[in-house]
Design an enzyme around this catalytic site. Structure first.
Site, PDB file in Angstrom:
ATOM      1  N   MET A   1     -23.499 -21.161  -1.063  1.00 46.06           N
ATOM      2  CA  MET A   1     -23.016 -21.043  -2.438  1.00 46.06           C
ATOM      3  C   MET A   1     -24.176 -21.015  -3.443  1.00 46.06           C
ATOM      4  O   MET A   1     -25.089 -21.833  -3.370  1.00 46.06           O
ATOM      5  CB  MET A   1     -22.124 -22.265  -2.713  1.00 46.06           C
TER       6      MET A   1
ATOM      7  N   SER B   1     -24.252 -23.526   5.109  1.00 45.67           N
ATOM      8  CA  SER B   1     -23.221 -24.124   4.263  1.00 45.67           C
ATOM      9  C   SER B   1     -21.955 -23.267   4.324  1.00 45.67           C
ATOM     10  O   SER B   1     -21.521 -22.931   5.428  1.00 45.67           O
ATOM     11  CB  SER B   1     -23.784 -24.315   2.857  1.00 45.67           C
ATOM     12  N   GLN B   2     -21.389 -22.844   3.172  1.00 37.34           N
ATOM     13  CA  GLN B   2     -20.126 -22.099   3.267  1.00 37.34           C
ATOM     14  C   GLN B   2     -20.259 -20.831   4.119  1.00 37.34           C
ATOM     15  O   GLN B   2     -19.279 -20.367   4.702  1.00 37.34           O
ATOM     16  CB  GLN B   2     -19.556 -21.778   1.876  1.00 37.34           C
TER      17      GLN B   2
ATOM     18  N   ASP C   1     -26.091 -36.085   4.165  1.00 37.17           N
ATOM     19  CA  ASP C   1     -25.568 -35.049   3.291  1.00 37.17           C
ATOM     20  C   ASP C   1     -24.890 -35.647   2.053  1.00 37.17           C
ATOM     21  O   ASP C   1     -23.965 -36.440   2.170  1.00 37.17           O
ATOM     22  CB  ASP C   1     -24.563 -34.177   4.058  1.00 37.17           C
TER      23      ASP C   1
ATOM     24  N   HIS D   1     -28.298 -32.167   2.677  1.00 40.39           N
ATOM     25  CA  HIS D   1     -27.733 -30.844   2.941  1.00 40.39           C
ATOM     26  C   HIS D   1     -28.799 -29.746   3.096  1.00 40.39           C
ATOM     27  O   HIS D   1     -29.603 -29.534   2.195  1.00 40.39           O
ATOM     28  CB  HIS D   1     -26.782 -30.489   1.801  1.00 40.39           C
TER      29      HIS D   1
END
Ligand code: NAG
Ligand code: NAG
Length: 294
Positions: free
Chosen positions: A29, A103-104, A221, A277
């Site tokens: 993102m 991530s996404q 995270d 993260h």
């Protein structure tokens, strides 16, 4: 070494083997295909470690600005359809490829694996992907922080409205454990992907044809809520504190996605990285991830 080098050059057929399986990257993102500090440096690192490898870092849109914007506002199902089309047309990927999502991008590439079996994906590596979604958006890497405040407000008040589902990426994997039924009924991306409404046998069959599904969870995270989503766990329905692991959850016990069978067959790999993260060192990457890219 020398004889292997010669082999790579004398035989065209073997060259593919020698230069490694192609790799497709999907950024997270607010990021883009080619940021020198993120995907750009990952691409470069992989190219240095596996000489001759073809690395495709996905750009969603016509330029970097669009790519970043689309990571917030372009319907994920449309993004996945575009990517499937791009991969199917890429001559360098026709023998198959490995995929690594950040991530996404991790759950988006899982959608590609489940929906688009051709060309074949071999290993799927999810680096901090949220396979059971998120319930919270504590940080949001956007250049304009007011956009993040606005997104947060929508997620907390209207995530499952038609407008948010059609146009806001993070709403499409928003998973509200206090309103599981609303999530199940209305999430156009994640609830569909996780077979919450009904079981699409081809999703299951396609996911199971992966060689390995590698999930990396970041132990410190602060971005993903809850971090267990990175290993396909989530909050127990009805509250937002206690966690159910993948193995305890219904998607596994009912084996709606084939994950139980994959687990028994050793196709699932759960890796932990001791950082926040997406924070990892080159050494960590080399010893933990590189073996799945060969
Ligand atoms: C199941 O998934 C495949 C692949 O995306 C799709 O073509 C098909 O329409 C889906 N089936 C149903 C019943 O939704
Ligand atoms: C979810 O869908 C079912 C079946 O259509 C319906 O009976 C139920 O009321 C819906 N629940 C919510 C919270 O929307």
């Amino acid at each position: 070494m020398a004889s292997l080098w010669v082999l790579c050059f004398v035989s065209f057929g073997l060259q593919v083997l020698c230069s490694g399986t192609p790799l497709v990257l999907w950024h997270g993102m607010g990021d883009s295909c080619c940021n020198p500090l993120s995907m750009g440096s990952i691409k470069k690192m992989v190219e240095e470690k596996i000489p001759g490898i073809y690395v495709l870092s996905l750009e969603i849109g016509k330029n970097i600005a669009e790519d970043m914007e689309n990571s917030f506002f372009l319907n994920v199902n449309k993004q996945v359809a575009q990517v499937c089309e791009q991969l199917a047309k890429d001559p360098k990927l026709q023998q198959g490829y490995n995929a690594m999502g950040f991530s996404q991008g991790g759950q988006f590439l899982r959608a590609v694996a489940q929906k688009c079996p051709s060309p074949p994906m071999f290993n799927l590596i999810s680096i901090g992907g949220q396979h059971q979604g998120v319930y919270g958006l504590p940080h949001c890497p956007s250049v304009i922080s007011t956009i993040c405040d606005w997104i947060r407000k929508i997620l907390n008040t209207a995530a499952y409205t038609k407008e948010a589902q059609e146009h806001l990426v993070q709403a499409e994997y928003w998973h509200d454990p206090l309103n599981e039924e609303e999530y199940r009924n209305n999430s156009i991306f994640l609830a569909d992907l996780n077979q919450e409404r009904y079981v699409n046998e081809s999703y299951k069959k396609n996911l199971m044809s992966l060689k390995k599904f590698v999930m990396v969870k970041f132990l410190k995270d602060t971005m993903v809520m809850p971090p267990e989503s990175e290993w396909f766990g989530f909050y127990k329905p009805g509250q937002a504190k206690d966690i159910v692991t993948l193995q305890e959850s219904s998607v596994y016990t009912e084996d709606r996605l084939g994950l139980k069978e994959m687990d028994k067959a050793g196709q699932l790999v759960f890796l932990a990285c001791d950082g926040d993260h997406l924070q990892f060192t080159e050494e960590w990457f080399t010893s933990n991830i590189l073996p799945y890219l060969q």
